[in-house]
Design an enzyme around this catalytic site. Structure first.
Site, PDB file in Angstrom:
ATOM      1  CE  LYS A 210      -3.021   1.757   3.244  1.00 15.39           C
ATOM      2  NZ  LYS A 210      -3.675   1.568   4.534  1.00 15.39           N
TER       3      LYS A 210
ATOM      4  NE  ARG B  11      -9.292   7.928  15.509  1.00 17.21           N
ATOM      5  CZ  ARG B  11      -8.794   7.784  14.282  1.00 17.21           C
ATOM      6  NH1 ARG B  11      -8.384   8.832  13.615  1.00 17.21           N
ATOM      7  NH2 ARG B  11      -8.737   6.595  13.729  1.00 17.21           N
TER       8      ARG B  11
ATOM      9  CB  SER C 176      -3.237  10.237   9.018  1.00 14.93           C
ATOM     10  OG  SER C 176      -2.594  10.055  10.250  1.00 14.93           O
TER      11      SER C 176
END
Ligand code: PNS
Length: 165
Positions: free
Chosen positions: A41, A97, A134
């Site tokens: 990736k 989160r 990000s």
């Protein structure tokens, strides 16, 4: 010495990542931010740049002692548990989160525990940074948004160099 690894893509590091690293520093003697590069990736930033951004941010935002207690390194195509064993780490530390992070992280934590017995410590993310990832940083920045209160200055200065930036 108690060592932990905070793994991630760090593409790029955000204030959310740094908050987790700072809190891990309160529980461990040494914190290694492991930039995990998936060779299949292609990321936005090169691995060396991701490490450099972390190192500059740690020097700027964590306490002066952290330069010796916090380290960053990149690893490609390797299992996290093998890196932890090599570093002598007793735990993996990850910030959560919300519920979707937990759903994503839980099977990995269980797999890592199954493989070598290493524990994963989950830290609840700072609610003020819950929306900070990000990928969203790169997306909103590419469309002209101000992200200066969500990323360290080392990232802010490099974002414009991205193809979409
Ligand atoms: O930033 P991310 O996407 O949350 O990071 C996920 C990451 C890189 C920590 C995870 O995919 C990982 O640990 N990869 C390394 C390879 C590995 O050990 N895979 C098995 C996990 S059970």
């Amino acid at each position: 010495m108690r060592i932990c690894v905070c793994p991630g893509s760090y593409d790029p590091v955000t204030l959310g990542h740094l908050d987790v690293a700072r809190r891990a520093l309160g529980m461990f003697d040494r914190v290694v931010l492991a930039v995990m590069v998936n060779p299949a990736k292609r990321g936005s930033f090169e691995a060396a740049d991701r490490v450099a951004m972390i190192e500059e941010s740690v020097a700027e935002r964590l306490d002066p002692d952290a330069g010796r207690r916090v380290q960053a390194a990149s690893f490609a195509g390797r299992l996290l548990v093998d890196i932890c064993a090599e570093l002598g780490a007793s735990a993996i530390v990850k910030g959560l989160r919300g519920g979707s992070d937990f759903a994503y992280e839980l099977p990995m934590a269980r797999m890592n525990k199954h493989l070598t017995g290493i524990e994963t410590v989950f830290l609840p993310g700072d609610p003020s940074l819950e929306h900070v990832s990000s990928s969203l940083i790169k997306e909103v920045f590419a469309h002209g948004a101000d992200v200066s209160d969500m990323v360290p200055s080392a990232v802010l200065s490099r974002l414009p160099a991205l193809p979409s930036g």
